[in-house]
Design a protein around this motif. Structure first.
Motif, PDB file in Angstrom:
ATOM      1  N   VAL A  48      -5.660  38.902  14.055  1.00 30.20           N
ATOM      2  CA  VAL A  48      -5.998  39.854  12.987  1.00 30.20           C
ATOM      3  C   VAL A  48      -5.901  39.117  11.656  1.00 30.20           C
ATOM      4  O   VAL A  48      -4.954  38.338  11.448  1.00 30.20           O
ATOM      5  CB  VAL A  48      -5.021  41.058  12.989  1.00 30.20           C
ATOM      6  N   ASP A  49      -6.855  39.313  10.781  1.00 25.96           N
ATOM      7  CA  ASP A  49      -6.722  38.826   9.401  1.00 25.96           C
ATOM      8  C   ASP A  49      -7.634  39.661   8.515  1.00 25.96           C
ATOM      9  O   ASP A  49      -8.658  40.177   8.967  1.00 25.96           O
ATOM     10  CB  ASP A  49      -7.075  37.337   9.264  1.00 25.96           C
ATOM     11  N   GLN A  50      -7.230  39.774   7.250  1.00 29.60           N
ATOM     12  CA  GLN A  50      -8.046  40.558   6.314  1.00 29.60           C
ATOM     13  C   GLN A  50      -8.909  39.662   5.425  1.00 29.60           C
ATOM     14  O   GLN A  50      -9.697  40.158   4.635  1.00 29.60           O
ATOM     15  CB  GLN A  50      -7.154  41.436   5.459  1.00 29.60           C
ATOM     16  N   ARG A  75      -6.302  44.860   8.528  1.00 30.47           N
ATOM     17  CA  ARG A  75      -4.963  44.628   7.972  1.00 30.47           C
ATOM     18  C   ARG A  75      -3.919  44.858   9.066  1.00 30.47           C
ATOM     19  O   ARG A  75      -4.044  45.788   9.873  1.00 30.47           O
ATOM     20  CB  ARG A  75      -4.715  45.591   6.802  1.00 30.47           C
ATOM     21  N   PHE A  76      -2.870  44.038   9.044  1.00 37.69           N
ATOM     22  CA  PHE A  76      -1.901  44.149  10.145  1.00 37.69           C
ATOM     23  C   PHE A  76      -1.096  45.443  10.109  1.00 37.69           C
ATOM     24  O   PHE A  76      -0.500  45.832  11.116  1.00 37.69           O
ATOM     25  CB  PHE A  76      -1.018  42.906  10.276  1.00 37.69           C
ATOM     26  N   GLY A  77      -1.101  46.142   8.967  1.00 37.88           N
ATOM     27  CA  GLY A  77      -0.459  47.460   8.932  1.00 37.88           C
ATOM     28  C   GLY A  77      -1.113  48.423   9.926  1.00 37.88           C
ATOM     29  O   GLY A  77      -0.504  49.391  10.375  1.00 37.88           O
ATOM     30  N   LEU A  96       3.940  38.051  13.345  1.00 35.83           N
ATOM     31  CA  LEU A  96       3.484  38.085  11.948  1.00 35.83           C
ATOM     32  C   LEU A  96       4.069  36.877  11.233  1.00 35.83           C
ATOM     33  O   LEU A  96       5.265  36.589  11.387  1.00 35.83           O
ATOM     34  CB  LEU A  96       3.986  39.348  11.240  1.00 35.83           C
ATOM     35  N   ASP A  97       3.232  36.206  10.456  1.00 37.57           N
ATOM     36  CA  ASP A  97       3.650  35.043   9.671  1.00 37.57           C
ATOM     37  C   ASP A  97       3.234  35.399   8.239  1.00 37.57           C
ATOM     38  O   ASP A  97       2.091  35.220   7.854  1.00 37.57           O
ATOM     39  CB  ASP A  97       2.876  33.833  10.222  1.00 37.57           C
ATOM     40  N   LEU A  98       4.178  35.960   7.485  1.00 41.56           N
ATOM     41  CA  LEU A  98       3.811  36.654   6.246  1.00 41.56           C
ATOM     42  C   LEU A  98       3.407  35.713   5.108  1.00 41.56           C
ATOM     43  O   LEU A  98       3.655  34.517   5.153  1.00 41.56           O
ATOM     44  CB  LEU A  98       4.982  37.533   5.803  1.00 41.56           C
ATOM     45  N   PHE A 103      -4.710  27.437   2.843  1.00 41.76           N
ATOM     46  CA  PHE A 103      -6.132  27.535   2.472  1.00 41.76           C
ATOM     47  C   PHE A 103      -6.277  28.416   1.234  1.00 41.76           C
ATOM     48  O   PHE A 103      -7.018  28.098   0.311  1.00 41.76           O
ATOM     49  CB  PHE A 103      -6.948  28.177   3.605  1.00 41.76           C
ATOM     50  N   GLN A 104      -5.576  29.551   1.252  1.00 39.16           N
ATOM     51  CA  GLN A 104      -5.681  30.488   0.127  1.00 39.16           C
ATOM     52  C   GLN A 104      -5.050  29.897  -1.130  1.00 39.16           C
ATOM     53  O   GLN A 104      -5.628  29.934  -2.208  1.00 39.16           O
ATOM     54  CB  GLN A 104      -5.011  31.816   0.499  1.00 39.16           C
ATOM     55  N   LEU A 105      -3.852  29.343  -0.961  1.00 33.10           N
ATOM     56  CA  LEU A 105      -3.096  28.830  -2.105  1.00 33.10           C
ATOM     57  C   LEU A 105      -3.792  27.640  -2.772  1.00 33.10           C
ATOM     58  O   LEU A 105      -3.807  27.512  -3.997  1.00 33.10           O
ATOM     59  CB  LEU A 105      -1.712  28.395  -1.594  1.00 33.10           C
TER      60      LEU A 105
END
Ligand code: SAM
Length: 329
Positions: A48-50, A75-77, A96-98, A103-105
């Motif tokens: 899962v990823d948003q 979303r994992f929620g 979950l790896d919060l 990549f984003q950073l």
């Protein structure tokens, strides 16, 4: 730069996938966890990823593992709903790896970093209000609360006031523009090891992506979706999140009602423990930290699902925050 998966061996050890298991990786990211889980047993993984970029990165896994891997955008929620809709109402494991991925950073145009100039964005899903919307529109009191609660920043009021003053003549558009204002507001680096904007950036990121709200929903959704004997593993990088996971497992394993030295433990007549065998890894080993500085603040907590029904009781958020939709009009 690629994302180096954190505490990978511990994650697989705590998840204990077996042939036929169905494991949901709620934070696919670069697919580091998903790949290792798929390699370690003949199991199925639901990623899962948003983030649209992370979703696109899942193609090679689909090609390599065929039906054993599926990417569920979202979303994992909502993990329980996403898994049910994919035909898996009961799971053998959830991990979950919060937080954000490298990549984003590292990508300046995502606007997560004050080290690189880019648009003040920070939206993992690339949709909804951005960090710039919050900085440009939030009331001073709301801004201060967000920065204080989610960044644990002592200078939150001063930073909020400076932002609101600056808004009279400028609109915040870029990461460096905000980072420089914060540096001026709190009087430069004053020999500190971390940049003065670190906590404010963290707070804005957590607020824009509703990170605590998502964690709150995910904890409850995993309680619903994981079947008896299944594993729930959470890796955190932030004390607020770690405290939430810790107290969720304490509550749902019946540890919070326990007796004291003076009072014997009384069996609760309320909902029965839904988790047991709560375990934790409080720090990665030195070699991992040397190889990957981002692993430094990681904590892992895991537990095994019992046969008891999920509680019909909301697990509370420990901080009070304004609603994102109310902050930006
Ligand atoms: C730390 S990275 C995960 C890295 C991954 N474990 C790996 O080994 O490559 C976190 C990922 O979770 C995603 N994410 C964060 N919050 C999310 C949420 N509420 N729902 C879905 N994805 C989320 C981010 O977009 C990011 O790609």
């Amino acid at each position: 730069m690629n994302h180096i998966p954190v505490m990978l061996d511990h994650v697989v050890d705590h998840l204990a996938p077996e042939a036929g298991s169905v494991i949901l990786d709620g934070t696919f990211g670069g697919g580091g966890y998903s790949r290792r889980i798929l390699q370690s047993a003949d199991c199925t993984v639901l990623g899962v990823d948003q983030d649209p970029d992370a979703i696109a990165r899942s193609e090679p896994l689909k090609a390599e593992f065929g039906d054993r891997f599926q990417l569920l955008p979202g979303r994992f929620g909502d993990l329980s709903k996403l898994a049910s809709e994919a035909g898996y109402a009961a799971l053998d494991g959830v991990v979950l790896d919060l937080g954000v991925s490298s990549f984003q950073l590292d990508q300046a145009d995502r606007g997560f970093s004050f080290m690189r100039d880019g648009p003040l964005d920070m939206r993992m899903s690339k949709s909804g209000p951005s960090a710039a919307d919050v900085v440009n529109e939030a009331r001073e009191g709301d801004l201060a609360d967000i920065i204080f609660q989610l960044g644990e920043e002592r200078d939150s009021r001063r930073i909020a006031r400076r932002i609101v003053d600056a808004r009279k003549t400028e609109t915040f558009e870029s990461t460096l523009q905000l980072a420089e204002l914060i540096e001026k507001a709190v009087g430069g680096r004053r020999g500190k090891k971390t940049h003065p904007a670190t906590k404010t950036f963290q707070a804005l990121r957590m607020f824009v992506n509703d990170e605590l709200g998502q964690l709150q929903s995910a904890l409850q959704a995993a309680e619903v979706a994981v079947k008896e004997g299944g594993r729930f593993v959470v890796v955190t990088f932030h004390s607020l999140e770690d405290r939430m996971v810790k107290s969720f497992f304490a509550e749902r394993s019946g540890k919070q009602e326990g007796g004291s030295r003076f009072m014997p433990e009384v069996k609760s007549t309320g909902p029965q423990p839904t988790f047991e065998n709560v375990r934790r890894v409080t720090a990665p080993d030195t070699a991992e930290i040397e190889a990957n500085v981002r692993a430094r603040s990681s904590r892992l907590r895991s537990a095994i699902r019992t046969s008891e029904p999920a509680w019909d009781k909301e697990f509370p958020l420990s901080v009070k925050l304004p609603d994102l939709d109310e902050v930006v009009s």
